[in-house]
Design an enzyme around this catalytic site. Structure first.
Site, PDB file in Angstrom:
ATOM      1  CE  LYS A  13       2.474   3.339  -8.554  1.00  0.00           C
ATOM      2  NZ  LYS A  13       3.122   4.455  -8.640  1.00  0.00           N
TER       3      LYS A  13
ATOM      4  CD  GLN B  54      -2.938   1.068   0.581  1.00  0.00           C
ATOM      5  OE1 GLN B  54      -3.642  -0.075   0.458  1.00  0.00           O
ATOM      6  NE2 GLN B  54      -3.482   2.088  -0.032  1.00  0.00           N
TER       7      GLN B  54
ATOM      8  N   GLY C   6      -2.271   4.763  -3.664  1.00  0.00           N
ATOM      9  CA  GLY C   6      -2.861   3.369  -3.823  1.00  0.00           C
ATOM     10  C   GLY C   6      -2.251   1.980  -3.556  1.00  0.00           C
ATOM     11  CB  SER C   7      -3.458  -1.250  -3.193  1.00  0.00           C
ATOM     12  OG  SER C   7      -4.320  -0.789  -2.124  1.00  0.00           O
ATOM     13  CB  VAL C   8       1.218  -2.181  -5.781  1.00  0.00           C
ATOM     14  CG1 VAL C   8       1.934  -2.894  -6.731  1.00  0.00           C
ATOM     15  CG2 VAL C   8       1.756  -0.876  -5.677  1.00  0.00           C
TER      16      VAL C   8
ATOM     17  N   GLY D  85       1.016   5.957  -0.876  1.00  0.00           N
ATOM     18  CA  GLY D  85       0.375   7.057  -0.790  1.00  0.00           C
ATOM     19  C   GLY D  85      -0.653   7.360  -1.874  1.00  0.00           C
TER      20      GLY D  85
ATOM     21  CG  ASP E 195       8.870   9.951  -3.132  1.00  0.00           C
ATOM     22  OD1 ASP E 195       9.107  10.129  -2.017  1.00  0.00           O
ATOM     23  OD2 ASP E 195       7.709   9.239  -3.158  1.00  0.00           O
TER      24      ASP E 195
END
Length: 812
Positions: free
Chosen positions: A522, A502, A506-508, A504, A619
């Site tokens: 993703k 999980q 969404g989920s993978v 920032g 990032d």
């Protein structure tokens, strides 16, 4: 020299002696050369590959000697027969013959009286090309110098794969499987092979291709202390192996590295692109020779011309759909950034403007290219082994019938006219889905009713309209468009058991396509305003980037509120999965950690300096470093990345995004970011990789301060080794390497951007083994992490809570 004795080069770099590939003294023996002080032993040359010394119970041993004829002979100890010999013709007597092992790894036999070289191992390479050795042609005797792989890892006898330089102008490197091409480098333009984009990197130099000699590699001066060699493996992989006096060799580059690298995978008149699905597509003006084979994924038959050329006269085309172009002249269509086809002809033309008329006037000329450093290349037969790159390569001009070119211009005019009508969401939506459906028609052969997709634009789907209005038409659709239903099947309807993590945005999820390909999906959060921006950014940005240390983007899927990005699957998840887990971090031995550090540095260097774009990631953190099956690192998650113009070095933003603990001070406090912002993040990541601790895990402001400050304090007191992860045994890593990495991490994570090095300098620091002067890190401004929520104004605090979150955040 008998078994058990060795010959060592002057500086004790190389060693010659008897060995067994299984390290079994009782098994058959060979005479070879290897690096003396590097374990495990890597043999770089074998004398008697096809004739091992048969070990028996007899006490007699084999020996290497200079015979009465002046030759260097390997003699069987039992029957005194010669197993192997240098076979020098007209050599002097043994009284004046000398054999020397040089510091280049070359075994040289010379006339001791005159100094004339009679024989050398560099003229008879095995499976390895050492620096300063040459691979190609021997002008004196016409002998080809090629590398030949071992039959197996423990069997030095000749295998199926060979590597050599082609006897053509300009030359190319080839890997052959028997007599069949297996991989091709593309043409040599006097500085690089244009089919190997990685050679574009400014720090990769020292390669030479000389007419009549062949290919050689001279290490640059700033790589002193690092060993490198080219090797052809028993499985046909041509590799660059690197060792900076560590415990093992690691692969710096290899080919073939993908399906498109395999020679002729798509057949004639087709182009291969690893980032498209399917990977093979016909060139413009051509159609598959066999639609059935094409649908089954068998592209070897290639493509045939759709429209007969005027040059062909009344001849019959091989394509049933062919037709003439009304007597109008053929023209040329440009395909950019490709590995040029094989089987070219070189024309002595010095100016690019003269290449087109030459080909235009010759009906047999099907394509041409003009390459700086080479000149004019032309093709008369089938265009084979074309690969499309995201950067590098060359421009290919393909002869097409007039009607094919006119149709293309009409299409462009329609798109331009539509774009100029207005700026409403409906018009942008039409262009968006026109690109979408044209893409699917080309790739899937599945033409559907476009009008039902237009209806989606009118449903009031705000998030979709936002994406459409903010995306340049067709920019982000150079990759595959996946059906939502196929992704549902692949991920078992986004089952919890398929969930990988999980983030920032969404989920993978892990998925498996119908062809067996593992993917990572993703699934962007529907209520995240950043999700739309991230989708647009990644699809436009990553599709234009290609590097072995960047994660590969396969495509996307947009369906109602669903926004999905599909990546290659990384079986070992991310760096933080191992690094910050007390049970798993021991799996990251020092060799793997250093390989990760080095790989991330090379990936950043590509983004900052060597890609077609100039990209700031913004990032970089442990959770965004994915690990493949061999634990090689790949930088991922480009949702926050920014593209810089060449003339701009610094930018300002009111929207600060990133992850606490990794963002540079000038970015957090003033919104200023540049390449040096990524360098800061890399420094933090490097210190985390060495220590196995998060930068945010130091919670007592009076004692531990921050990881950076803690590392600097240890380094300044000469105790940098104490930062090393206690999960690693002291004898499992090089103390000098650890200290060097700590120092580099501190230099990168300095408070002031001007004090930090650039990524090219960082890569050199990681590879020059202390030969290059490095600036000493300045004492950091001691600070602690406050919390996930923060303000741009400084806060006064004495105690800080621990925070292990790695979610990307946004401050306004």
């Amino acid at each position: 020299m008998t078994q058990g004795q060795t010959l060592i080069s002057t500086s004790q770099i190389y060693e010659l002696g008897f060995f067994n590939p299984n390290n079994d003294s009782a098994a058959n023996q060979y005479v070879g050369i290897w690096y003396k002080n590097i374990l495990p032993r890597k043999v770089v040359w074998v004398a008697n590959r096809e004739h091992p010394i048969i070990v028996t119970d007899s006490t007699a041993t084999a020996n290497l000697t200079i015979g009465s004829d002046g030759n260097l002979n390997l003699v069987d100890g039992n029957n005194r027969s010669v197993i192997w010999s240098t076979r020098i013709v007209g050599s002097p007597s043994n009284n004046s013959t000398i054999a020397v092992l040089s510091d280049d790894g070359n075994l040289v036999v010379t006339n001791g009286m005159t100094g004339h070289v009679l024989w050398q191992s560099f003229d008879h390479p095995g499976d390895t090309l050492l620096p300063r050795a040459e691979m190609g042609f021997n002008d004196e005797n016409g002998e080809r110098r090629v590398l030949t792989c071992w039959k197996a890892e423990t069997d030095p006898s000749l295998g199926n794969f060979t590597v050599g330089v082609s006897p053509q102008t300009p030359p190319q490197l080839f890997v052959w499987n028997g007599s069949n091409p297996h991989w091709r480098s593309g043409q040599w333009d006097r500085t690089k092979f244009i089919g190997v984009p990685e050679m574009e990197s400014s720090y990769l130099n020292g390669y030479k291709v000389e007419e009549g000699v062949g290919f050689s590699y001279q290490p640059p001066y700033n790589f002193t202390g690092m060993y490198a060699m080219f090797v052809i493996s028993s499985k046909g992989l041509f590799k660059v192996l690197v060792n900076d006096q560590g415990t093992d060799w690691h692969t710096n580059w290899e080919a073939p590295n993908s399906s498109c690298d395999t020679y002729g995978v798509c057949g004639p008149f087709a182009v291969c692109n690893n980032f498209k699905s399917p990977i093979c597509n016909c060139l413009k003006g051509f159609v598959p020779k066999s639609n059935e084979e094409w649908r089954n994924g068998n592209w070897k038959g290639g493509c045939v011309r759709r429209t007969e050329l005027l040059c062909d006269g009344n001849s019959t085309s091989s394509s049933s759909t062919s037709h003439t172009s009304g007597g109008k002249k053929d023209g040329f269509w440009k395909k950019s950034m490709v590995k040029l086809p094989d089987l070219h002809e070189y024309v002595q033309i010095d100016y690019a403007s003269d290449c087109n008329p030459w080909c235009q006037s010759n009906c047999s000329c099907l394509a041409y290219a003009f390459v700086n450093g080479i000149g004019c290349l032309v093709w008369f037969g089938g265009l084979v082994d074309i690969q499309e790159f995201s950067s590098g390569g060359a421009d290919l001009f393909l002869r097409l019938a007039h009607s094919e070119l006119v149709g293309d211009k009409k299409t462009k005019k329609v798109v331009i006219s539509l774009a100029a009508i207005g700026t409403t969401a409906a018009i942008f939506g039409a262009i968006f889905f026109a690109c979408y459906m044209r893409r699917r028609a080309n790739q899937k052969g599945d033409i559907k009713d476009i009008t039902k997709h237009f209806d989606l634009i009118e449903t009031g789907d705000t998030s979709r309209n936002t994406l459409i209005q903010s995306t340049k038409p067709c920019d982000s659709f150079e990759l595959s468009i996946f059906d939502f239903d196929s992704i549902l099947v692949a991920t078992n309807h986004f089952s919890v058991t398929n969930k990988l993590g999980q983030g920032g945005f969404g989920s993978v999820y892990k998925g498996k396509l119908h062809d067996g390909t593992d993917i990572a999906v993703k699934r962007l959060s529907s209520n995240s305003g950043q999700g739309i921006e991230e989708l647009k950014n990644e699809m436009i940005l990553i599709s234009k980037l290609q590097h072995r240390n960047l994660v590969r983007l396969l495509g996307c899927c947009i369906y109602k509120e669903e926004k999905l990005i599909i990546y290659e699957f990384m079986p070992n998840k991310s760096l933080d999965f191992f690094l910050f887990d007390s049970r798993r971090r021991s799996e990251l031995n020092w060799e793997r950690r250093f390989n990760i550090i080095h790989g991330v540095a090379k990936g950043l260097l590509y983004l900052h300096r060597d890609s077609s774009l100039r990209v700031i990631h913004r990032d970089l953190k442990a959770s965004n470093i994915l690990l493949d099956g061999k634990m090689n690192p790949k930088i991922s998650d480009f949702g926050l990345a920014r593209i810089f113009q060449e003339s701009i070095d610094l930018a300002n933003t009111h929207r600060v995004v990133g992850t606490i603990g990794y963002m540079s001070p000038e970015y957090v406090m003033g919104g200023m970011f540049s390449e040096k912002s990524d360098v800061y993040s890399f420094g933090v990541l490097l210190l985390e990789t060495v220590s196995g601790k998060r930068n945010t895990s130091f919670h007592d402001c009076d004692q531990q301060l921050s990881l950076i400050a803690h590392a600097w304090q240890l380094w300044s007191e000469g105790r940098a080794l104490e930062l090393m992860d206690e999960a690693l045994l002291a004898d499992s890593y090089s103390s000098a390497d650890v200290v060097r990495c700590v120092e580099i991490g501190l230099v990168c994570a300095q408070d002031h951007p001007t004090d930090r090095p650039t990524m090219p300098e960082v890569v050199l620091m990681l590879t020059d083994n202390y030969q290059t002067h490095r600036p000493k890190p300045q004492r950091p401004l001691f600070f602690c992490q406050s919390s996930l929520k923060f303000h741009l104004q400084p806060q006064v605090a004495t105690k800080c809570s621990a925070n292990d979150a790695t979610i990307s955040i946004e401050g306004r």
